[in-house]
Design an enzyme around this catalytic site. Structure first.
Site, mmCIF file in Angstrom:
data_model
loop_
_atom_site.group_PDB
_atom_site.id
_atom_site.type_symbol
_atom_site.label_atom_id
_atom_site.label_comp_id
_atom_site.label_asym_id
_atom_site.label_seq_id
_atom_site.Cartn_x
_atom_site.Cartn_y
_atom_site.Cartn_z
ATOM 1 N N VAL A 52 99.556 144.390 -15.185
ATOM 2 C CA VAL A 52 100.596 144.662 -14.205
ATOM 3 C C VAL A 52 100.304 146.035 -13.595
ATOM 4 O O VAL A 52 100.191 147.014 -14.322
ATOM 5 C CB VAL A 52 101.976 144.671 -14.894
ATOM 6 C CG1 VAL A 52 103.074 145.028 -13.921
ATOM 7 C CG2 VAL A 52 102.236 143.321 -15.557
ATOM 8 N N CYS A 53 100.181 146.103 -12.283
ATOM 9 C CA CYS A 53 99.850 147.379 -11.623
ATOM 10 C C CYS A 53 100.956 148.411 -11.854
ATOM 11 O O CYS A 53 102.126 148.174 -11.543
ATOM 12 C CB CYS A 53 99.671 147.170 -10.130
ATOM 13 S SG CYS A 53 99.608 148.739 -9.233
ATOM 14 N N ILE A 54 100.571 149.558 -12.367
ATOM 15 C CA ILE A 54 101.564 150.565 -12.738
ATOM 16 C C ILE A 54 102.313 151.114 -11.520
ATOM 17 O O ILE A 54 103.536 151.295 -11.572
ATOM 18 C CB ILE A 54 100.917 151.718 -13.555
ATOM 19 C CG1 ILE A 54 102.004 152.670 -14.070
ATOM 20 C CG2 ILE A 54 99.885 152.483 -12.734
ATOM 21 C CD1 ILE A 54 101.514 153.602 -15.142
ATOM 22 N N ALA B 234 104.668 148.517 -10.274
ATOM 23 C CA ALA B 234 105.696 148.268 -11.284
ATOM 24 C C ALA B 234 106.745 149.377 -11.294
ATOM 25 O O ALA B 234 107.949 149.119 -11.410
ATOM 26 C CB ALA B 234 105.056 148.125 -12.670
ATOM 27 N N PHE C 127 98.611 141.436 -11.550
ATOM 28 C CA PHE C 127 99.895 141.279 -10.858
ATOM 29 C C PHE C 127 100.141 142.488 -9.970
ATOM 30 O O PHE C 127 100.204 143.624 -10.448
ATOM 31 C CB PHE C 127 101.033 141.121 -11.877
ATOM 32 C CG PHE C 127 100.907 139.866 -12.701
ATOM 33 C CD1 PHE C 127 100.079 139.823 -13.820
ATOM 34 C CD2 PHE C 127 101.589 138.705 -12.339
ATOM 35 C CE1 PHE C 127 99.943 138.653 -14.567
ATOM 36 C CE2 PHE C 127 101.464 137.537 -13.079
ATOM 37 C CZ PHE C 127 100.635 137.510 -14.201
#
Lengths: 135, 130, 102, 135, 102, 130
Positions: free
Chosen positions: F77-79, F82, F39
């Protein structure tokens, strides 16, 4: 199949109006550590990402265009820019910033990373890839 | 003049929330009133207090919270749009049985009627979106 | 009675600018903001159609967005005037309504 | 200025690919309670919102097109659809669903809410508004 | 070696479909999904240029997206074939790479 | 075949997360592997557990959580994306000094390297976005 894949980052959007250009660059920087065969494609409004003289102070957004000049240090030195996309937008190569890299196979000679290609050549480059990431 | 503002895209992803911010500051500097800013569609995401932008980037939520505080702007987040997207205040979280909330100071959750009311009560309405 | 129209998309990517211009009336103003400023470039494949479609309309660009994108103001259509955010506010108050072409 | 303002909801986007069409309709429904002079404009890809026979079961997204037929009950009965936008997309009025309302000033006669207008007429309608909301 | 291209935008709104078709090579496939399916309509202002640009390319639409939007399959270009989500998966595996035109 | 998937737009606002969901279900039904879904951009917003969609709409987050659980899909989920957008897990919230977190079950926050790795390790990569 070898462990090295050909990755192409396709940039078709203008900078600043949306975040895609910036977040594309963030992937490129992280991806450089994986020692794959990496190239970037700039076509359609993506060519606007490379204009020189960007100054974002007035819009309060970070100017990320200098980062393109650092790509050579990450061994990312194939930036394909589509000629037809430039022409349709009234731009020439002179409107783009200079992005150089040092060629380790040629006694570290400084060479330009931006390579202007025709639409047909761009289509060929796309067709040679293993992985295409679109932004 | 009274100018109403709508923001309909999320922070960082689209420039809308930035352009609106500079527009509102300029309007206030010129002596106009901005009684309300309405956040709709992905614009509701501006209101999260959980965002942590890189230190060399602007903090869009904080900018809005401060501007609203200084100038008494009523910042309304559409409840229907917010529920879909996971923006909740303490009351809403409790009502929906959620274990956390994420709305920042200065934003309040309310209905779409606040958008229509803003259209009726202001002299101009300007939308910023995608 | 006149309208201020705002356009924030590149005309090379979407049809929004042309749709806007096709719905303008004499005396209206169109302000190009964000990626919309590319619509003001001279010598592009769209310059002529933008100029034709904008007959009778005042064209503006938001200076801050032009500068951010590294476009020299000298490269813009002669028909285009630059405004800053305060000028944007003036355009909003000087016209009877604002229509954002999103 | 009277207390009643002319509100125009401008719909230029196709349904389902993005949420704008649905969330526009949600504003219209809430706005109807405010007894303003309300009209809806459908132009560009917005005309696709009104096609008949929409069936969203396969994409797992709620079909909101029946809601347009309920607008008459909310005294929303001016749905202006741009002829040129239809034609460019290969559509005719017959491709749109029938949306009726009962005219209280004409002995509750059933009348069509959709009014096909030319681009020039659409521009005039836009120019008559107090408040324009774009989706 | 061939590519599956996916396009999810209406060609009446953005230039994406035409840009995609202009970068296709013989033997490639283009799958229209989401709002992209409008690019498959016959008798529109863009039908001819889509057909011309797609010479040598296989055109597909995602049936579920066509149905959702109330477009009768009989209204689509004769050149277009319909696939369902499983057909989408087959197209992905049958071509050497997928390029999403976002 | 191994198919990697990227989702780069937020839930409800764009159809991307829905189309990807139906695509992944079909791929699994045909016997392919979908080891990971990544994501990115606004796609990270799919991962919030605070969303409350209307009862007659699909719940995009729950759909993904269930599908991933059933088929062992690694949902990353890409940090960086995010953090900008206010998506945090418990660890990140603590590290950033935030008083709440909002990541749903089945999603994990990690770096962009996971996207590149997915590109290297899968046979095909398909992106769903705007």
């Amino acid at each position: 199949m070898s462990d090295t894949k050909k990755f192409l980052y396709v940039n078709r959007k203008a900078p600043y109006g949306t975040i895609y250009a910036l977040e594309s660059l963030e992937v490129v920087l992280i991806g450089a550590a994986f020692e794959q065969d990496v190239a970037l494609a700039f076509l359609d409004d993506g060519v606007f990402q490379l204009t020189k003289g960007q100054d974002t102070a007035g819009i309060g957004v970070k100017n990320f265009s200098p980062t393109f000049r650092a790509l050579g240090d990450y061994d990312v030195n194939k930036l394909y820019v589509e000629r037809e996309s430039l022409e349709e937008r009234g731009l020439t190569e002179d409107d783009l910033q200079e992005i150089m890299y040092e060629d380790e196979d040629d006694d570290w000679a400084e060479k330009p990373s931006i390579r202007i290609v025709s639409r047909a050549e761009m289509a060929e480059i796309m067709a040679e890839q293993d992985v295409i990431l679109s932004f | 003049m009274k100018i109403g503002v709508v923001i309909s895209e999320g922070p960082y992803t689209h420039q809308a929330a930035d352009t609106a911010y500079h527009f509102v500051k300029a309007a206030l500097a010129k002596g106009h009133e901005v009684p309300r800013v309405f956040f709709y569609h992905d614009g509701v995401n501006v209101a999260t207090r959980l965002s942590v932008p890189p230190q060399d980037e602007r903090n869009i939520q904080k900018n809005w919270t401060e501007l609203a505080k200084e100038h008494g702007i009523d910042m309304v987040v559409c409840i229907a749009a917010a529920q879909r997207r996971g923006l909740l205040d303490e009351n809403e979280a409790e009502r929906q049985g959620k274990d956390a909330n994420n709305i920042a100071e200065g934003f309040r959750i309310s209905g779409l009627g606040q958008l229509i009311e803003m259209g009726i009560q202001t002299d101009r309405l300007v939308m910023f979106g995608d | 009675m006149s309208t201020l129209h705002t356009v924030n998309k590149s005309p090379f990517e979407t049809q929004t600018l042309l749709s806007c211009l096709n719905h303008c009336r004499e005396g209206d103003a169109v302000l190009l903001i964000e990626d919309g400023i590319y619509g003001g470039i001279e010598g592009s494949a769209l310059s002529e159609i933008v100029k034709e479609s904008a007959a009778g309309v005042s064209l503006y660009v938001l200076n801050e967005d032009v500068k951010a994108r590294g476009i020299d103001p000298g490269r813009l259509l002669g028909e285009v005037s630059g405004v800053d955010y305060e000028g944007f506010v003036d355009l909003v108050t000087q016209h009877d309504r604002t229509q954002s072409w999103l």
